[in-house]
Design a protein around this motif. Structure first.
Motif, PDB file in Angstrom:
ATOM      1  N   GLU A  56       3.754   9.082  -9.331  1.00 48.07           N
ATOM      2  CA  GLU A  56       4.699   7.072 -10.039  1.00 48.07           C
ATOM      3  C   GLU A  56       5.829   7.450  -9.838  1.00 48.07           C
ATOM      4  O   GLU A  56       5.404   5.853  -9.743  1.00 48.07           O
ATOM      5  N   ASP A  92      -9.313  13.170 -13.702  1.00 46.77           N
ATOM      6  CA  ASP A  92      -8.269  12.444 -14.294  1.00 46.77           C
ATOM      7  C   ASP A  92      -7.378  12.343 -13.936  1.00 46.77           C
ATOM      8  O   ASP A  92      -6.501  11.466 -13.730  1.00 46.77           O
ATOM      9  N   HIS A  93      -6.804  12.982 -12.780  1.00 50.85           N
ATOM     10  CA  HIS A  93      -5.315  12.598 -12.373  1.00 50.85           C
ATOM     11  C   HIS A  93      -5.284  10.958 -11.339  1.00 50.85           C
ATOM     12  O   HIS A  93      -4.701  10.426 -11.168  1.00 50.85           O
ATOM     13  N   GLU A  95      -7.834   8.439 -11.260  1.00 45.71           N
ATOM     14  CA  GLU A  95      -7.789   7.639 -12.652  1.00 45.71           C
ATOM     15  C   GLU A  95      -7.005   7.365 -12.884  1.00 45.71           C
ATOM     16  O   GLU A  95      -6.536   6.346 -13.767  1.00 45.71           O
ATOM     17  N   ARG A  96      -5.774   8.471 -13.859  1.00 51.11           N
ATOM     18  CA  ARG A  96      -4.478   7.740 -13.870  1.00 51.11           C
ATOM     19  C   ARG A  96      -3.063   6.919 -12.959  1.00 51.11           C
ATOM     20  O   ARG A  96      -3.059   5.848 -13.429  1.00 51.11           O
ATOM     21  N   LYS A  97      -3.608   7.415 -12.030  1.00 55.04           N
ATOM     22  CA  LYS A  97      -2.980   6.875 -10.372  1.00 55.04           C
ATOM     23  C   LYS A  97      -4.105   5.523 -10.595  1.00 55.04           C
ATOM     24  O   LYS A  97      -3.106   4.139 -10.614  1.00 55.04           O
ATOM     25  N   ASP A  99      -4.933   3.478 -12.944  1.00 54.58           N
ATOM     26  CA  ASP A  99      -4.182   3.117 -14.322  1.00 54.58           C
ATOM     27  C   ASP A  99      -3.078   2.372 -14.277  1.00 54.58           C
ATOM     28  O   ASP A  99      -2.235   1.343 -14.656  1.00 54.58           O
ATOM     29  N   GLY A 100      -2.297   3.481 -12.814  1.00 54.45           N
ATOM     30  CA  GLY A 100      -1.404   3.326 -13.195  1.00 54.45           C
ATOM     31  C   GLY A 100      -0.726   1.887 -11.631  1.00 54.45           C
ATOM     32  O   GLY A 100       0.328   1.675 -11.548  1.00 54.45           O
TER      33      GLY A 100
END
Length: 418
Positions: A56, A92-93, A95-97, A99-100
């Protein structure tokens, strides 16, 4: 069009790679080779830049430069650390990246294999195994199923021609090739298999075999990605120097191009774009490479900003598809060289675009100094330095220079996958 002649929607980004940035890629073939005795790797990657934890913060750095794209890899070894065992946490990781990225206005440019692969894959025949294309296609399909609807571009393989480029230019001394061979024999013995191989440490006598294997893998991956989402631009990235000739050197130049680049440029005719990764210019004379006077980069070649435009021009001429500059940079410990190099190279690229060569975007390698494969942490190509104790990122003057270049070319629109 912007006032600079760059196309609307032009991508301004940085490129990174999982193994080089994330750290502790324990289930990968490269990690295994780093800890093999003997090893061609100068040092183990260890925690790298701790990018897996600090993603992030790193995306904030990218957005803070005024960019609208970031290229990164999804590490197969994290997603499938054991054959048939898929890590929900890793998916999951990533995918979060993704979306980030979108939350920060950054188009996610995803590389499906940036050299590294799972250890089990390398021990079971690596890319030359009969089932390798299918297994890689399965990995691409599971990534696409999770977040393929939100990425902007897909790069199947990173620099499948790198070893040919290194060997054609004699970039590695004979003793390094011998050490590579001993390392791979030792790795096979330690893994309890007949052979062991990894994408960027291929023995000289297996180059043709691996080129055929990478081609099969690329085609299978492209098919899997398109089956999931037909409108996603898909391509392969290649390492490509700007090969030029002085009078009498044309034959040698053309032979180098044929041996190192042309297979993949022809293959890209069935892709949506060709990824160009350029770092230097090579000058050919009738008796071999010609040493040109000038300031040298860390690779030992003359700093030549115009090399990017030349490489882009040739890649498009042969492939016939648009170019995405997936990597471009300079290895140097003197950041004043990088700060001057980036704007000069981009000006040349803009002129090439104005002359009619279709270019989709530009990604600088790399966001921060990281693990540079067999050279370890000795090679510096980042816009930020990283404290090896605290892992704090500190911008170099070249980061501001790149941001200024983007602003001078009209800035960037909000990221979009359309």
């Amino acid at each position: 069009m912007t006032h600079t002649g760059l196309p609307d929607g032009f991508l301004w980004g940085v490129a990174t790679a999982g193994h080089q940035n994330e750290g502790d890629n324990l289930a990968s073939d490269t990690w295994f080779l780093e800890h093999t005795t003997p090893s061609l790797f100068r040092e183990p990657s260890g925690p790298a830049c701790r990018g897996y934890q600090q993603w992030e913060t790193d995306l904030d750095l990218v957005a803070g430069l005024g960019l609208n794209a970031v290229r990164f890899s999804v590490e197969w070894a994290r997603v499938e650390p054991e054959r048939g065992v898929v890590s929900a946490e890793a998916l999951d990781h990533y995918e979060r990246k993704v979306d980030g990225c979108l939350a920060r206005g950054l188009a996610p440019l995803v590389t499906f294999s940036h050299f590294t692969a799972p250890h089990w894959f390398a021990a079971a025949g690596s890319w030359t195994a009969a089932d390798a294309p299918g297994r890689f296609a399965d990995q691409c399909a599971r990534v696409m199923a999770r977040f393929g609807d939100r990425i902007a571009y897909g790069v199947t393989l990173n620099e499948p021609n790198l070893e040919q480029l290194l060997q054609a230019g004699a970039k590695l001394p004979p003793e390094a090739e011998a050490l590579k061979a001993r390392m791979l024999v030792a790795a096979a013995r330690a893994a309890g298999t007949d052979t062991y191989a990894s994408a960027n440490v291929i023995p000289a006598d297996r180059q043709e075999e691996f080129q055929e294997a990478f081609t099969r893998a690329h085609r299978a991956a492209r098919e899997a990605i398109r089956a999931s989402r037909g409108d996603l631009p898909v391509g392969v990235s290649i390492a490509i120097a700007d090969e030029v000739a002085v009078p009498g050197g044309e034959e040698r130049r053309d032979a180098k191009r044929a041996a190192v680049y042309d297979h993949w440029l022809r293959e890209a005719r069935d892709d949506d774009f060709i990824g160009v990764q350029n770092y230097e210019r090579i000058v050919h004379g009738p008796d071999g490479e010609v040493r040109v006077e000038g300031e040298l980069n860390g690779m030992g070649t003359v700093i030549e900003p115009g090399s990017l435009a030349g490489a882009v021009r040739y890649a498009h001429e042969v492939s016939g598809v648009p170019v995405l500059v997936t990597e471009h940079g300079i290895q140097t410990g003197d950041d004043t060289q990088r700060a001057a190099f980036i704007p000069a190279a981009v000006e040349g690229l803009a002129a090439e675009i104005a002359a009619g060569t279709p270019v989709l975007g530009y990604c600088h390698w790399t966001l921060m100094d990281n693990f540079e494969w067999i050279f370890g942490y000795g090679a510096q190509l980042g816009l930020h330095e990283v404290d090896r104790e605290t892992f704090q990122r500190r911008p170099k003057p070249s980061a501001a220079a790149y941001a200024d270049v983007v602003r001078s070319h009209g800035g960037v629109p909000t990221a979009s996958r359309d």
